[in-house]
Design an enzyme around this catalytic site. Structure first.
Site, PDB file in Angstrom:
ATOM      1  N   GLU A  47       5.633   8.264  -2.714  1.00 46.49           N
ATOM      2  CA  GLU A  47       5.432   6.806  -2.658  1.00 46.49           C
ATOM      3  C   GLU A  47       6.728   6.163  -2.146  1.00 46.49           C
ATOM      4  OE1 GLU A  47       5.770   5.153  -6.560  1.00 46.49           O
ATOM      5  OE2 GLU A  47       4.645   3.324  -6.059  1.00 46.49           O
ATOM      6  N   ASN A 111       1.988  -2.040  -1.419  1.00 45.47           N
ATOM      7  CA  ASN A 111       2.570  -0.708  -1.626  1.00 45.47           C
ATOM      8  C   ASN A 111       1.543   0.255  -1.041  1.00 45.47           C
ATOM      9  OD1 ASN A 111       3.517   1.734  -2.550  1.00 45.47           O
ATOM     10  ND2 ASN A 111       4.028   0.994  -4.610  1.00 45.47           N
ATOM     11  N   LYS A 128      -1.934   0.342  -2.915  1.00 48.57           N
ATOM     12  CA  LYS A 128      -1.889   0.584  -4.367  1.00 48.57           C
ATOM     13  C   LYS A 128      -2.578  -0.534  -5.146  1.00 48.57           C
ATOM     14  CE  LYS A 128       1.512   1.819  -7.954  1.00 48.57           C
ATOM     15  NZ  LYS A 128       2.968   2.079  -8.145  1.00 48.57           N
ATOM     16  N   GLU A 147       6.971  -4.328  -9.360  1.00 42.72           N
ATOM     17  CA  GLU A 147       5.945  -4.162  -8.319  1.00 42.72           C
ATOM     18  C   GLU A 147       5.010  -5.358  -8.280  1.00 42.72           C
ATOM     19  OE1 GLU A 147       5.366   0.500  -9.181  1.00 42.72           O
ATOM     20  OE2 GLU A 147       4.296  -0.246  -7.442  1.00 42.72           O
ATOM     21  N   CYS A 173       0.984   6.666  -7.353  1.00 42.53           N
ATOM     22  CA  CYS A 173       1.772   6.586  -8.583  1.00 42.53           C
ATOM     23  C   CYS A 173       0.978   6.153  -9.813  1.00 42.53           C
ATOM     24  CB  CYS A 173       2.995   5.704  -8.373  1.00 42.53           C
ATOM     25  SG  CYS A 173       4.288   6.101  -9.525  1.00 42.53           S
ATOM     26  N   ASN A 198       7.078   7.433  -7.989  1.00 42.36           N
ATOM     27  CA  ASN A 198       8.457   7.172  -8.413  1.00 42.36           C
ATOM     28  C   ASN A 198       8.343   6.867  -9.901  1.00 42.36           C
ATOM     29  OD1 ASN A 198      10.514   6.297  -5.863  1.00 42.36           O
ATOM     30  ND2 ASN A 198       8.353   6.197  -5.391  1.00 42.36           N
TER      31      ASN A 198
END
Ligand code: ING
Length: 307
Positions: A47, A111, A128, A147, A173, A198
């Protein structure tokens, strides 16, 4: 003739905040070359593979935030990745911070991860959906997880596409922790799910769980693989990145839930496994044969009275 695919997980160690795209792309190409030398046909990167995991910092200046985003894919700095894949004859997948100008003129940020063919065609894009963390700075945390501040929730669903001889899907993720992710992909008969991550060792809201991060990482992906009969490739950005320890544990998981290959360092490392996509049938045609055994009509009923 089995539909085997030689897949490499290309784990990456820490990326410095000041590390240039060119330097990171050079690292990624080295990993691609190692993977190709071991027969890989597909290489999977983490990612947000092009930069340090910047949601750990509270940033206010949009121009500074946008230095972590890609407004074109490929760009001048990332085109060498596409060229190397063509030279080596392999497909690749990687995550990056995507900035687009929507049809209504608004700028939108996601993302994102893509699967790219050896010919440089973007075969699949995913944005994402499960964005963990918080929106505003929370000073009690040793590091932030913003995020929700920097990205919009993904707007592409969980697509599955026919590519590389099989049915491929992606997640990113935190998505891997939610059973809905793998089930939505499983209902589309995914045979291969690619995900980068991550994941900090320390989880500030529940530090008592820090020692469980590696366990929860594999638990989530192994369960997703087994319960939907799909191969899963999970690839970490690992190691102590800008003072924050990130887990490693990148792995390639069979549809049975078994780990077929696993990284053993917290740096740049390539692992490879031969993934026979036909083995998905062992699970999807039997224990998790949705048509035969799954009863969705019964699940949503709230039984008011005992029968
Ligand atoms: N990282 C972490 C992840 O879901 C996290 C956030 C860490 C959530 C630990 C819960 C526990 O793996 C990203 N980028 O989603």
């Amino acid at each position: 003739m089995s539909r085997s695919l030689m897949i490499a997980a290309a784990q990456m160690g820490p990326i410095l905040r000041t590390e240039s795209r060119t330097a990171v792309v050079r690292r990624m190409i080295l990993l691609m070359e190692k993977a190709a030398a071991r027969g890989a046909e597909l290489v999977v990167f983490p990612e947000l593979a092009l930069t340090s995991f910047f949601p750990r910092w509270y940033l206010e200046d949009q121009d500074e935030i946008d230095t972590f985003f890609e407004s074109r894919m490929p760009s001048e700095e990332t085109l060498p990745l596409f060229d190397a894949a063509a030279r080596l004859g392999l497909s690749f997948s990687f995550g990056y911070a995507e900035k687009i100008r929507a049809r209504d003129g608004k700028t939108r940020r996601f993302n994102t991860s893509v699967v790219v063919s050896a010919e440089g065609e973007i075969l699949l894009k995913y944005r994402k959906i499960h964005l963990p963390g918080h929106r505003e700075a929370e000073d009690w945390r040793p590091f932030q997880h913003l995020e929700k501040r920097y990205f919009e929730v993904g707007n592409l669903g969980f697509p599955v596409t026919d590519a590389l001889g099989g049915r491929i899907g992606m997640c990113i993720c935190n998505d891997r922790r939610w059973p809905e992710t793998f089930r939505i992909l499983g209902l589309q008969k995914a045979e291969l799910v690619l995900t980068g991550y991550n994941t900090p060792v320390h989880y500030p809201p529940a530090p008592a769980h820090d020692h469980l991060q590696d366990f929860h990482n594999h638990l989530s992906m192994q369960a997703g693989a087994y319960q939907n009969g799909t191969w899963v490739v999970g690839v970490a950005k690992a190691g102590r990145e800008e003072g924050c320890d990130l887990i490693g544990g990148s792995c390639i998981i069979a549809p049975t839930g078994e780990i077929a290959a696993q990284c053993v360092t917290l740096g740049d490392e390539v692992i490879v496994a031969e993934c026979d996509l036909d083995r998905c049938r062992e699970i999807q045609d039997n224990i998790f044969n949705f048509a035969e055994h799954r009863q969705p009509d019964q699940y949503g009923l709230l039984v008011e009275t005992t029968p």
